[in-house]
Structure formats: structure tokens, C-alpha cells
Design a protein around this motif. Sequence first.
Motif, PDB file in Angstrom:
ATOM      1  N   LEU A 109     -39.800 -34.716  11.087  1.00  0.00           N
ATOM      2  CA  LEU A 109     -40.150 -33.764  10.031  1.00  0.00           C
ATOM      3  C   LEU A 109     -40.866 -34.491   8.896  1.00  0.00           C
ATOM      4  CD1 LEU A 109     -39.696 -30.741   9.130  1.00  0.00           C
ATOM      5  CD2 LEU A 109     -37.823 -31.619   7.747  1.00  0.00           C
TER       6      LEU A 109
ATOM      7  N   GLU B  43     -37.854 -25.662   6.413  1.00  0.00           N
ATOM      8  CA  GLU B  43     -38.274 -27.052   6.619  1.00  0.00           C
ATOM      9  C   GLU B  43     -38.794 -27.654   5.318  1.00  0.00           C
ATOM     10  OE1 GLU B  43     -39.513 -27.149  11.350  1.00  0.00           O
ATOM     11  OE2 GLU B  43     -40.988 -26.483   9.889  1.00  0.00           O
TER      12      GLU B  43
ATOM     13  N   THR C  57     -43.427 -36.229  -3.495  1.00  0.00           N
ATOM     14  CA  THR C  57     -42.671 -35.591  -4.581  1.00  0.00           C
ATOM     15  C   THR C  57     -41.229 -35.293  -4.195  1.00  0.00           C
ATOM     16  OG1 THR C  57     -43.457 -33.416  -3.920  1.00  0.00           O
ATOM     17  CG2 THR C  57     -44.668 -34.501  -5.676  1.00  0.00           C
ATOM     18  N   VAL C  58     -40.894 -35.322  -2.919  1.00  0.00           N
ATOM     19  CA  VAL C  58     -39.474 -35.167  -2.581  1.00  0.00           C
ATOM     20  C   VAL C  58     -38.854 -36.506  -2.195  1.00  0.00           C
ATOM     21  CG1 VAL C  58     -39.571 -32.745  -1.933  1.00  0.00           C
ATOM     22  CG2 VAL C  58     -40.031 -34.477  -0.210  1.00  0.00           C
TER      23      VAL C  58
ATOM     24  N   ILE D   4     -40.088 -39.114  -0.329  1.00  0.00           N
ATOM     25  CA  ILE D   4     -40.377 -39.800   0.940  1.00  0.00           C
ATOM     26  C   ILE D   4     -41.428 -40.878   0.679  1.00  0.00           C
ATOM     27  CG2 ILE D   4     -41.385 -39.521   3.246  1.00  0.00           C
ATOM     28  CD1 ILE D   4     -40.269 -36.623   3.149  1.00  0.00           C
TER      29      ILE D   4
ATOM     30  N   GLU E  84     -47.616 -21.060   4.939  1.00  0.00           N
ATOM     31  CA  GLU E  84     -49.010 -20.622   4.769  1.00  0.00           C
ATOM     32  C   GLU E  84     -49.163 -19.115   4.904  1.00  0.00           C
ATOM     33  OE1 GLU E  84     -51.584 -22.511   7.517  1.00  0.00           O
ATOM     34  OE2 GLU E  84     -50.495 -21.854   9.288  1.00  0.00           O
TER      35      GLU E  84
ATOM     36  N   PHE F 243     -48.728 -26.254  -5.685  1.00  0.00           N
ATOM     37  CA  PHE F 243     -47.475 -26.317  -4.938  1.00  0.00           C
ATOM     38  C   PHE F 243     -47.465 -27.494  -3.991  1.00  0.00           C
ATOM     39  CE2 PHE F 243     -47.527 -21.473  -5.398  1.00  0.00           C
ATOM     40  CZ  PHE F 243     -47.010 -21.578  -6.666  1.00  0.00           C
ATOM     41  N   GLN F 244     -46.333 -28.155  -3.941  1.00  0.00           N
ATOM     42  CA  GLN F 244     -46.171 -29.290  -3.041  1.00  0.00           C
ATOM     43  C   GLN F 244     -45.429 -28.827  -1.802  1.00  0.00           C
ATOM     44  OE1 GLN F 244     -47.712 -32.114  -3.643  1.00  0.00           O
ATOM     45  NE2 GLN F 244     -48.482 -31.254  -5.537  1.00  0.00           N
ATOM     46  N   LEU F 245     -46.099 -27.951  -1.052  1.00  0.00           N
ATOM     47  CA  LEU F 245     -45.486 -27.405   0.157  1.00  0.00           C
ATOM     48  C   LEU F 245     -46.381 -27.726   1.340  1.00  0.00           C
ATOM     49  CD1 LEU F 245     -44.539 -23.883  -1.235  1.00  0.00           C
ATOM     50  CD2 LEU F 245     -42.987 -25.790  -0.837  1.00  0.00           C
ATOM     51  N   VAL F 246     -45.761 -27.959   2.487  1.00  0.00           N
ATOM     52  CA  VAL F 246     -46.544 -28.209   3.698  1.00  0.00           C
ATOM     53  C   VAL F 246     -46.832 -26.857   4.345  1.00  0.00           C
ATOM     54  CG1 VAL F 246     -46.626 -29.436   5.882  1.00  0.00           C
ATOM     55  CG2 VAL F 246     -45.358 -30.399   3.961  1.00  0.00           C
TER      56      VAL F 246
ATOM     57  N   ILE G 132     -35.749 -28.409   2.932  1.00  0.00           N
ATOM     58  CA  ILE G 132     -34.867 -29.540   3.244  1.00  0.00           C
ATOM     59  C   ILE G 132     -35.612 -30.870   3.312  1.00  0.00           C
ATOM     60  CG2 ILE G 132     -33.242 -28.096   4.516  1.00  0.00           C
ATOM     61  CD1 ILE G 132     -34.484 -29.309   7.094  1.00  0.00           C
ATOM     62  N   LEU G 133     -36.940 -30.817   3.399  1.00  0.00           N
ATOM     63  CA  LEU G 133     -37.726 -32.037   3.589  1.00  0.00           C
ATOM     64  C   LEU G 133     -37.304 -33.139   2.613  1.00  0.00           C
ATOM     65  CD1 LEU G 133     -40.149 -33.398   5.000  1.00  0.00           C
ATOM     66  CD2 LEU G 133     -41.593 -32.475   3.196  1.00  0.00           C
TER      67      LEU G 133
ATOM     68  N   ALA H 244     -46.872 -33.834  -1.177  1.00  0.00           N
ATOM     69  CA  ALA H 244     -45.635 -33.051  -1.127  1.00  0.00           C
ATOM     70  C   ALA H 244     -44.484 -33.935  -0.660  1.00  0.00           C
ATOM     71  CB  ALA H 244     -45.801 -31.855  -0.193  1.00  0.00           C
TER      72      ALA H 244
ATOM     73  N   HIS I 255     -49.366 -33.279   4.257  1.00  0.00           N
ATOM     74  CA  HIS I 255     -49.445 -33.124   2.801  1.00  0.00           C
ATOM     75  C   HIS I 255     -48.661 -34.269   2.160  1.00  0.00           C
ATOM     76  CE1 HIS I 255     -49.653 -31.487  -1.093  1.00  0.00           C
ATOM     77  NE2 HIS I 255     -49.539 -30.207  -0.824  1.00  0.00           N
TER      78      HIS I 255
ATOM     79  N   VAL J 203     -48.019 -25.720   7.146  1.00  0.00           N
ATOM     80  CA  VAL J 203     -47.723 -25.397   8.543  1.00  0.00           C
ATOM     81  C   VAL J 203     -46.232 -25.507   8.875  1.00  0.00           C
ATOM     82  CG1 VAL J 203     -50.010 -26.026   9.364  1.00  0.00           C
ATOM     83  CG2 VAL J 203     -48.218 -27.747   9.294  1.00  0.00           C
ATOM     84  N   MET J 204     -45.395 -25.734   7.863  1.00  0.00           N
ATOM     85  CA  MET J 204     -43.966 -25.781   8.135  1.00  0.00           C
ATOM     86  C   MET J 204     -43.284 -24.546   7.574  1.00  0.00           C
ATOM     87  SD  MET J 204     -42.964 -29.733   7.560  1.00  0.00           S
ATOM     88  CE  MET J 204     -43.730 -31.025   8.536  1.00  0.00           C
TER      89      MET J 204
ATOM     90  N   ARG K 209     -31.776 -27.207  12.299  1.00  0.00           N
ATOM     91  CA  ARG K 209     -32.551 -26.113  11.705  1.00  0.00           C
ATOM     92  C   ARG K 209     -31.673 -24.920  11.349  1.00  0.00           C
ATOM     93  NH1 ARG K 209     -36.756 -28.096  14.948  1.00  0.00           N
ATOM     94  NH2 ARG K 209     -38.604 -28.537  13.710  1.00  0.00           N
TER      95      ARG K 209
ATOM     96  N   HIS L 103     -44.506 -27.934  -9.216  1.00  0.00           N
ATOM     97  CA  HIS L 103     -45.818 -28.396  -9.625  1.00  0.00           C
ATOM     98  C   HIS L 103     -46.797 -27.237  -9.700  1.00  0.00           C
ATOM     99  CE1 HIS L 103     -44.871 -32.695  -8.986  1.00  0.00           C
ATOM    100  NE2 HIS L 103     -43.959 -32.167  -8.201  1.00  0.00           N
TER     101      HIS L 103
END
Lengths: 340, 508
Positions: A203, B103, A217-218, A220, B145, B93-96, B106-107, A214, A211, B98-99, B120, B90
Motif C-alpha cells: 500500500l 486505504e 505527509t502521512v 512515509i 478519484e 488534497f494529499q490523497l491518492v 489508513i495509509l 501524500a 502521489h 486510485v485508492m 481492509r 492541505h
Amino acid sequence: MELTAPTTRSAATGWVFKNKWLLLIGAIVVGAIVYAYATNDRVTVAVLASTLRQSTPLILGALCGLIGERSGVVNIGIEGQMLLAAFVAFLANVYIGNLWIALIIGALTGALMGALLAFMAVTLKMDQIIGGTVINILAVGLTGYFYTAGLVTKGKFAPISLGPLADIPLIGPVLFNNPPITYLAIILVFAVHYVLFHTRWGLRTRAVGEHPRAADTVGINVFRTRYINVILAGAIAGLGGAFLTLEGVGSFERLMTNGRGFLALAIMIFGKWTPLGAWAGALLFGFLYALNTQLQFSGVGLPPQLIGSLPYLATILVLAGFVGRSRAPAASGQPYETEG
Amino acid sequence: MSDNDAPIVLEAKGITKQFPGVLANDKVSLTLRRGEILALLGENGAGKSTLMNILYGLYHPDQGEIWIKGEQVTLHSPGDAIARGVGMVHQHFQLVPVMTVAENVILGAEPAGSGLHLNRREANQRVRGLSQQYGLSIDPTVEVEDLPVGLQQRVEIIKALYRNADILILDEPTAVLTPQEANELFRIMHDLTERGVSIIFITHKLKEVLAVSDRIAVLRGGRVAGTADPKTSTEASLAELMVGRKVILQVDKDEARPAAPVLTITDMQVRDDRKHLAVKSLSLEVHAGEILGVAGVQGNGQREFVEALTGLRAMEAGQVIIAGEDATGKLPRYITELDVAHIPEDREKHGLVMGYTIADNLVLNRYYHSPFSRRAVLDRDEIAENAAQLVKQFDVRTPSIYTHASSLSGGNKQKVIVAREFSRPVKLLIANQPTRGIDVGSIEFIHNQIVAQRDAGVAVLLVSAELDEILSLSDRVAVMFDGRIVKTLPIEEATRERVGLLMAGSEA
């Protein structure tokens, strides 16, 4: 409509619906194999067993490529990683005489090349295409310079028969009577799939490739994640190289990877950056190589050059047909810059 | 809610941060008490985001101390800040994408499962639990997305709460929201403070600050310009504190005198990069001498609409008539030659060539014409003369006309674009987000230029996600939602509430 329809079906029929093309292709392949086996069992087994072995260096190379890209590092140096690993593993076999130690040394060589790529791509933030090219040129140069003709090895890996499993008709001789690196490659396909999609590490790796900010910022560590992935991927490419000299032909020749590292990249894209998809691609190309050999043996009335060009024609067709429709990890190829 | 005796949970003392050429933070001090909403107000470039990134461990201060819950801390990375209960939403947004929601949540802090395995089911349950607890409803299994921005922001807040954040930094959270979504966010913010969460709310929108905050700190030029009490402040007093001089918040303009239509669009359809229909049957008309403002939340097809209109993107269907000529599916140069000026949404990508000098950027739309070009050879003297004159006329602050566009500030970049586009007579002006992210002074200047163009008889199509900009400049307001113009209102009928509802698609 297509988007909402599956929710009204049960989970099982929904799965069938979603994968209808996959199931159809699978059914055709199985049908064709059964038909071929019924027509000529000896040739069918030979072609299929050869398919699996031909696909081994390809899938190992493709796994290397996709692990790198999933973490955000494009690796066009797979060819070089494999070539150098093939050479070093060969030398280890010549001078140490233990195939298993030679195999480990081959993997380590690939890992070392991976570390070099990671250093150029992650730390120096070099253009990753240049970084990969450096590795390719380095491998050609080093193997060419140190190559000495006439070195003799103490043999190559022999097939290991998995007891009663190997006695099953058709499946046994194809799947359960192979040399170790071929088994290892199959195990790695599933292992990499599991790690990428069902573990924390996977993951995080995918987040870093999609990204990186992103992920940063958490908490990693983007750099470390990329280093580890690219080095491990390099070790897998190293296994692919070692396959050529320890399991395939048993000796080293100049430029013996013969474009497999680049073909592996095409297979990675064909498989949409997934291990299972890439495996299907590797098997397809492995089959074309196997068929090629078989056709030349059986002397069909076609010029051998034409038959020999089959895998390459397929490469062009597959790439032209599939590349446009798949999506690479978003941050693949981009160096990550922290700010401040 | 605010309580002056509540314990201080976060304190910045004398934070200084130097970037090459900019002193982003200059001895900034700030306190945050438990359960309060502190608004941090300032223009773009005032140092708000830098300060917050320091408090979140993304940047490291050159000088100064950070105290969290009575303890002096050094934040090496966001991980350190998270561990101390600081969460940040932010601006981008600091989001992926495609997840899935779960996900993303919890990343980096995945629930402990059996060994390496990613659990999951547990993740989905945790997200469901949090969303019920805080009234932030969301489906954890959807891919990010596929979510509208309002919900993506919700994911970011859940992400912080999942990490047990009790100090929440919201960086320009309302920039991408409709007024209704913003109100919903304010409700959530109040709920959170009731539960003991302390919030730093960063914004440059004065109305919002007065509506939600317990205390206001204003940053200007990297320093704390002052603090204010929302109960005793007005928009004008805050604006003055923010800019350092009196600001005219209202644009001065006379009654429009619309004439014949210059731009007529019928049933335009455009696909986005993912091949989805982003513009679904859009029709509108802009007359000479009027400003038609297209209001709408970002991502409702505005980008694709403007790109298709200016020839940068293929149209799927429909017709565009500009000044009596059929401009459907024509190339950008053809459209430019119909006397169309274009201020693009992304000034760095589509407005300027970053590696070119200001002088060259100023002739991008005309370099192939006399006097700048003679038989395929550029006349450098003419180009320099043109640049010198425009730089002066449009007040571009630059050391030289040979400075690269990349080294200008946002406001000055935008002025270069405006100068270029207005430097020849036009019939139609297409301005997409003309003042996004630039300083108040430049905004005033550009607004006045747009009104001046209108008064000179130019048809102006203004596309903006800033409702205040639309309402203060437009003569008519067209509201865009889900790829369509859902309603066109004369400015007298376009109240904030009505337009806001239309932007959310809730009134037909």
C-alpha cells in the motif's frame, strides 16, 4: 447503466460479469491446449514446457520493472541488470562451481545495479531514462571487457521433478518438472502480487508511486521506500539474468540478453503494471518463442527469417493495441523533491 | 466555545524561515487554545502556508520554537507532528486518487493485523466508525478519484481524526467548496471544537473569518500584522490589516450597455482527459459591452469548456460563432485572429512560456506579424520597445524586460498575460480564473482593466470559482453545474444564496 448493474447481481455473478473477457480468453486457451494435446501430445508438451522456460527471464524482468514503477522509478536498465547478472553468475559458476551460490551472486549483482539506479534516480534526481541507459551501457562495457572465451562451467541447473505431481498427464511434465529458477519465477509472480496489493508495504509503495507528497505527509519515507523497492527489483532482474547462464544455456555470450530486458518492459505495460497481467504477457511471448523453435524444427514451408520475426511482430501489435488503454503509476519517472 | 482560560495546546515562538530570495516567516509568534478556532488570515504569499508546513513538520524553521501541549518540540517530519496530535488538511488534497477512501485514511498508520497482511475489512470498519462518530458520512470502499471535492475534503478530515489529531490545521479549506458545502464544513468545525479539537483555519476570505472564528491572527509579508476579535471587526478593518492600506472591496463600474452578440455557443459538448463528457450541451451568448460571469464550483466542466472555446481541446458537438464567423473546431491561432483575447486558467502552463523572457512572452500572440517579424526574422528592437511600454503601462514589477517569466511573482505573471492580451484591439475577452492566487493589489488592477475593456465595447466571458469575483464584476451571471449552464440571471437577481444553491445543482 453498466456502472450500477453489477450491484444488483450476486457477488459471484458480478465477478464473472466483470471478468467476462478474461474468462473467455482463458476458455479459448484451455480449449486450444486440450485440442492440441489430443492431436499431438508429444509436441504439445514440448511447446508448453518450452513456453514456461522462455517466459521465465521475461517475467522476472517485468516484475523488476513493475516494482520500480509502482514505487515511482522507471527502470529501462533491466537489460543491463540482467546482462551483468548473467555474466557475474556465470563467472561465479566457473570459479566457485556451486550453482546455488552463483545464483545468489547473480541476484546480488542485480541488486547492486538496482542500488546504482536508485542512487541516480532518487538521490541525484537524475533523469531516470538516462540513469537506466547508464546501466545498460555499463553492463555492455563491463561484460565485453572482461569476457574471456573458452571458460567452462561445471554444468547447469537440471529439472527437479515434483514426485507424483509430475506424473499427471500434460500438466505434470509442463508445470512440475522444471529447473529451480523457473519455479522461483512462478512463486515470485504470486508473492509480488500479494505484497503489492495485500500488505502494508505494498500500500505504501503504491502510494509513493502515485502521489509521493501524500505519502510524505502521512510520515512515509519516500526515498527509503523507493530505494528498497528498486534494489529488491534489481535482485529479481538478477535472477532473470542468472537464469540465462545457470539454467538456460549454461554459458555466457556477449549481449546474450538480446533485448529481453526491453521486451520485459513491454510485457509490464501489457500487464498493466500488475504481476498476474505481466505473467500472462510473458507466457504469450514465451509461447511465441517456443512456437518459433518448433516451427523451425518441423520445417514448415516458411522462410525461417519470417518465423523468427514472429515475437517481434507480436511485440509491435501488442504494444500498439494495449499501451493506449493502460495507465502508469502517476508519479512514475518523477524525482521526488522535499521542500524546505 | 472560546475560552480565554482554556489551556494553550500549541504555541509558535519567533518562527523565522528564509527561502531563496524570500523571507517567508519573520519572527512569527502564535498561540492556539484548546477548543478554539483560530483564523489565520493573509494574502497569498503572506507566509501562512509556510508557517503551517513548519507546524506540521514539512519545513524546518531557521529560528524559533514550537511548543505543543506544554512541551518544546522539534518536528523532523510530519510523522513527528502526527505523533503529537497535529493533523493537517492541505489546500491541495494529499490523497491518492486510485485508492479507496479507507486505504487513503489508513495509509502510513495501517491497523495492526496479523503480521504484514493489510486488513481492509478492519480499515473499512474504522472509517465507518469515525464517520458515524463525527457525523461525516462517507463510503469507505469508493475510490477517491470518483468523489466530489467536498467529500475528498471530508476524507482528509477523517484521515486526521483517525490519527487521533486534536489540533487540526485547515489550509484554505473553502477554496474548492460551494457556499453550502462551506457552511457544512463550518458546522463540522464547530462540532469538532465541542469535542475538544482545536482548529487553525487558514483563509483569505474575510466573510468566513468573521462567521466561524473565535480569534483572528493576520499575517502580512511574513510577519504577524496584528490580531483581531471577530466580534468587533469588520471586513474593511480586516482587509486593511491584511493589505496594509485601505482597500476598495467593491469594483467601481457604470451600467453596462450591451450591444450585438459577439459570442454564440450552441449545444457544445466536450470530453475531458478521461473521455467522460465534461461539458454536456452548453449554450450561451455574450454581447458586446457586457461581462457574462460563469459561476460554478471547480470541476464542473469549466476547464474543458474554455479549452474547447479557445481551440485547445476538440469539441464533441455543437457550434461556436465568434463575431459572425464560425469558429467551431478551429485552431487556436484562427480564433486569436478573430480578435479574441484569452487569459487562461493556468498561467504557468498555458499563459506564459516560463523559460522565455518577459519581452518574448509579451508578443506570443503577435510575433509573426509586422512589426515584430519581417520575412520570418524577428525584429528584436520592436519587441523590446513593445515590452518596455507594456511593462510600464501595466505596472509589471520586474528588474528587466529580459527577466525570465518563471522568476516573476504570481501577480506579475498575470499582469504580463493581461498586458499581452489587451495590447491589441479585441472583440471578445475570455478570462478564466483571472485573479486566482494573486495579491489584492493586482486583483484590483486586473478587475479595473476588465471593466475598462467592457466599457470599450468588448464582450467579456469571465469564468471564476470565486463567487465574490463573479458577483462584483458581472452584468449577467450564468451558473455552470455538471457540464451545463443551469441558469442565467441578471446581476440584480444573482444573490449569493441563489447562486450558491444553483452551483450545488439544487435549484432547477
